[in-house]
Design an enzyme around this catalytic site. Structure first.
Site, PDB file in Angstrom:
ATOM      1  N   HIS A  13       0.970  -1.270  -0.116  1.00  0.00           N
ATOM      2  CA  HIS A  13      -0.089   0.243   0.023  1.00  0.00           C
ATOM      3  C   HIS A  13       1.027   1.756   0.499  1.00  0.00           C
ATOM      4  O   HIS A  13       1.132   1.465   1.002  1.00  0.00           O
ATOM      5  CB  HIS A  13      -1.470   0.262   1.224  1.00  0.00           C
ATOM      6  CG  HIS A  13      -1.930   0.846   0.742  1.00  0.00           C
ATOM      7  ND1 HIS A  13      -3.281   1.149   0.879  1.00  0.00           N
ATOM      8  CD2 HIS A  13      -2.253   2.673   0.823  1.00  0.00           C
ATOM      9  CE1 HIS A  13      -4.011   2.498   1.290  1.00  0.00           C
ATOM     10  NE2 HIS A  13      -2.693   2.910   1.319  1.00  0.00           N
ATOM     11  N   HIS A  15       1.501   5.568  -1.803  1.00  0.00           N
ATOM     12  CA  HIS A  15       0.855   6.420  -2.346  1.00  0.00           C
ATOM     13  C   HIS A  15       2.713   7.457  -2.705  1.00  0.00           C
ATOM     14  O   HIS A  15       3.126   7.758  -2.414  1.00  0.00           O
ATOM     15  CB  HIS A  15       0.511   7.757  -1.760  1.00  0.00           C
ATOM     16  CG  HIS A  15      -0.773   7.028  -1.267  1.00  0.00           C
ATOM     17  ND1 HIS A  15      -1.786   7.314  -1.891  1.00  0.00           N
ATOM     18  CD2 HIS A  15      -1.394   6.659   0.165  1.00  0.00           C
ATOM     19  CE1 HIS A  15      -3.004   6.495  -0.536  1.00  0.00           C
ATOM     20  NE2 HIS A  15      -2.369   6.224   0.586  1.00  0.00           N
ATOM     21  N   LYS A  99      -9.421  -0.313  -5.487  1.00  0.00           N
ATOM     22  CA  LYS A  99      -9.402   0.338  -4.709  1.00  0.00           C
ATOM     23  C   LYS A  99     -10.396   0.846  -4.569  1.00  0.00           C
ATOM     24  O   LYS A  99     -10.715   2.262  -5.386  1.00  0.00           O
ATOM     25  CB  LYS A  99      -8.249   1.302  -4.227  1.00  0.00           C
ATOM     26  CG  LYS A  99      -7.684   1.648  -3.276  1.00  0.00           C
ATOM     27  CD  LYS A  99      -8.183   1.134  -1.979  1.00  0.00           C
ATOM     28  CE  LYS A  99      -7.766   2.051  -0.695  1.00  0.00           C
ATOM     29  NZ  LYS A  99      -6.574   2.847  -0.517  1.00  0.00           N
ATOM     30  N   HIS A 136     -10.171   0.896   1.648  1.00  0.00           N
ATOM     31  CA  HIS A 136     -10.422   1.935   2.695  1.00  0.00           C
ATOM     32  C   HIS A 136     -11.985   1.935   3.616  1.00  0.00           C
ATOM     33  O   HIS A 136     -11.885   2.427   3.110  1.00  0.00           O
ATOM     34  CB  HIS A 136     -10.108   3.836   1.930  1.00  0.00           C
ATOM     35  CG  HIS A 136     -10.057   4.328   3.668  1.00  0.00           C
ATOM     36  ND1 HIS A 136      -8.572   5.547   3.414  1.00  0.00           N
ATOM     37  CD2 HIS A 136     -10.624   5.274   4.322  1.00  0.00           C
ATOM     38  CE1 HIS A 136      -9.344   5.790   4.275  1.00  0.00           C
ATOM     39  NE2 HIS A 136     -10.017   5.832   4.754  1.00  0.00           N
ATOM     40  N   HIS A 174      -4.899  -0.374   5.937  1.00  0.00           N
ATOM     41  CA  HIS A 174      -4.124   0.427   7.328  1.00  0.00           C
ATOM     42  C   HIS A 174      -5.169  -0.396   8.343  1.00  0.00           C
ATOM     43  O   HIS A 174      -5.914   0.721   8.373  1.00  0.00           O
ATOM     44  CB  HIS A 174      -4.198   1.721   6.759  1.00  0.00           C
ATOM     45  CG  HIS A 174      -4.890   2.193   5.498  1.00  0.00           C
ATOM     46  ND1 HIS A 174      -6.353   2.176   6.034  1.00  0.00           N
ATOM     47  CD2 HIS A 174      -4.621   3.257   4.369  1.00  0.00           C
ATOM     48  CE1 HIS A 174      -7.088   2.950   4.981  1.00  0.00           C
ATOM     49  NE2 HIS A 174      -6.322   3.192   4.220  1.00  0.00           N
ATOM     50  N   ASP A 247       1.071   2.817   3.153  1.00  0.00           N
ATOM     51  CA  ASP A 247       0.726   4.024   3.439  1.00  0.00           C
ATOM     52  C   ASP A 247       1.430   4.946   3.224  1.00  0.00           C
ATOM     53  O   ASP A 247       0.678   6.381   4.058  1.00  0.00           O
ATOM     54  CB  ASP A 247      -0.752   3.908   4.521  1.00  0.00           C
ATOM     55  CG  ASP A 247      -2.327   4.775   4.349  1.00  0.00           C
ATOM     56  OD1 ASP A 247      -1.558   4.940   2.610  1.00  0.00           O
ATOM     57  OD2 ASP A 247      -2.836   5.380   4.610  1.00  0.00           O
TER      58      ASP A 247
HETATM   59  C1  NCD Z   1      -3.682   8.825   2.145  1.00  0.00           C
HETATM   60  C2  NCD Z   1      -3.139  10.018   0.940  1.00  0.00           C
HETATM   61  O1  NCD Z   1      -2.975  11.521   1.487  1.00  0.00           O
HETATM   62  O2  NCD Z   1      -3.344   9.838  -0.422  1.00  0.00           O
HETATM   63  N1  NCD Z   1      -3.452   9.954   3.201  1.00  0.00           N
HETATM   64  C3  NCD Z   1      -3.342   8.999   4.211  1.00  0.00           C
HETATM   65  O3  NCD Z   1      -3.830   9.564   5.294  1.00  0.00           O
HETATM   66  N2  NCD Z   1      -3.393   7.834   4.435  1.00  0.00           N
HETATM   67  C4  NCD Z   1      -4.622   8.632   1.296  1.00  0.00           C
HETATM   68  C5  NCD Z   1      -5.330   7.446   2.202  1.00  0.00           C
HETATM   69  O4  NCD Z   1      -4.417   6.098   2.143  1.00  0.00           O
HETATM   70  O5  NCD Z   1      -6.443   7.824   2.646  1.00  0.00           O
HETATM   71 ZN    ZN Z   2      -3.400   4.758   1.359  1.00  0.00          ZN
END
Ligand code: NCD
Ligand code: ZN
Length: 344
Positions: A13, A15, A99, A136, A174, A247
């Site tokens: 996971h 970003h 997702k 999520h 998460h 995450d």
């Molecule tokens: C994530 C993001 O900033 O893209 N933020 C987070 O707090 N985890 C988005 C997400 O996974 O919910």
């Molecule tokens: Zn995330």
């Protein structure tokens, strides 16, 4: 123990964002992980196989020469996604999951789903084509307390979903609560969960320690100590339904330190090292490899990695900020020590 050698882990996971800022963070992940499940919440979101293919190319382009890394792409579910996109995703070989974000739950989720039941035909197609659904798992009902959003999601939406689609592989992403850990433990192996380093390391007091701490603000929110303890038990249990997903979610410093700060914690710079701290404190370093390197690929039906990575029990100090395109980024543990480091 001073050295710990593991089969190379993957991050299930992540970003990565896009453009210059992606180029700034990608090496941190690629140095540690062979593969990562790439979140599709760009602006606009990645909703088609074509967009996923183009994003994947941009990631590979941004990879410094000599570094190996395989991005595993995902699509952002929308209520209007054509059913045919699911078959296309399966056939593509590059899209590994879809997702689900509830509308307005988190960063760039204004394109998310308002009523999960409208997606049931898509879930049926995903079950048929054996594409995992990543969730999520929070409700956004304004009458539900923000700290209860995950537990209520499980009750209202996930339990019925698991009943309705017994053949659909699902990942509750998460997880933050004992309710989530228990639910995953008690359901069959088609339901798994990722656990972040920050939810294993901190309880919600971190958000308010001698003042308001925006760099500990993420979604789902940090929870009470009893929940953190339940997550440690789950992560170190050896149960194959729990695996590593950082995450790691970078935002520029000014967007975090703001009157309406963004949710997201950046941990890619020390991700595996931070998990090692948690497992060491739990007396479970022998369980780290399965959590980090085996359970994820087994669930996603991908081969386990063959090469290894070594961690050394030697403290180092994290920089107080990292460069992030034209901005700066405040990493987890900024200016403080991490107990483990990557071997040279
Ligand atoms: C994530 C993001 O900033 O893209 N933020 C987070 O707090 N985890 C988005 C997400 O996974 O919910
Ligand atoms: Zn995330």
């Amino acid at each position: 123990m001073t050295h710990l050698t593991l089969i190379r882990p993957d991050d299930w996971h992540l970003h990565l964002r896009d453009g210059d800022i992606m180029a700034a963070v990608l090496p941190d992940t690629a140095r540690r992980f062979a593969r990562a499940i790439i979140m599709p919440n760009l602006k606009p979101p990645v909703t088609t196989v074509e967009q996923a293919r183009a994003y994947r190319e941009r990631i590979l382009q941004a990879l410094p020469t000599g570094m190996q890394f395989e991005p595993l792409m995902t699509l952002h579910l929308t209520e209007t996604m054509p059913l045919t996109e699911i078959a296309k995703a399966k056939a593509s070989g590059i899209v590994h999951a879809v997702k689900y974000y509830p509308a307005d739950a988190t960063t760039n989720s204004e394109f998310g789903v308002t009523d999960i039941r409208r997606c049931y035909p898509l879930f049926a197609a995903m079950e048929q084509h054996d594409i995992p659904l990543l969730m999520h798992g929070e409700v956004t009902d304004p009458t539900v307390d923000v700290f209860d959003r995950e537990a209520i999601f499980i009750e209202r939406h996930l339990a019925p979903l698991v009943q309705a689609f017994p053949g659909l592989r699902m990942v509750l992403e998460h997880i933050t609560t004992s309710a989530a850990a228990a639910f995953v433990r008690e359901t069959p192996n088609n339901v798994a969960a990722t656990i972040t380093p920050h939810h294993l390391l901190f309880n919600r007091n971190a958000l308010f320690e001698k003042g308001l701490r925006p760099h500990y603000y993420c979604l789902p929110l940090l929870k009470r100590e009893e929940h953190r303890q339940a997550l440690i038990v789950a992560a170190t249990s050896g149960n194959p339904s729990f695996f590593l997903g950082t995450d790691s979610a970078p935002h520029p410093r000014h967007a975090k330190e703001s009157a309406c700060g963004c949710a997201g914690i950046y941990s890619a710079h020390a991700a595996l090292e931070l998990y090692a701290e948690v497992f060491e404190q739990a007396g479970a370093l022998d369980k780290l490899e399965a959590f980090a390197s085996f359970h994820g690929p087994d669930f996603y039906q991908l081969p386990r990695n063959r090469d290894t990575l070594t961690l050394v029990r030697k403290e180092w100090t994290v920089a107080s900020e990292l460069s992030y395109g034209a901005d700066m980024l405040v990493p987890l543990r900024a200016g403080a020590e991490v107990a483990w480091r990557l071997a040279e």
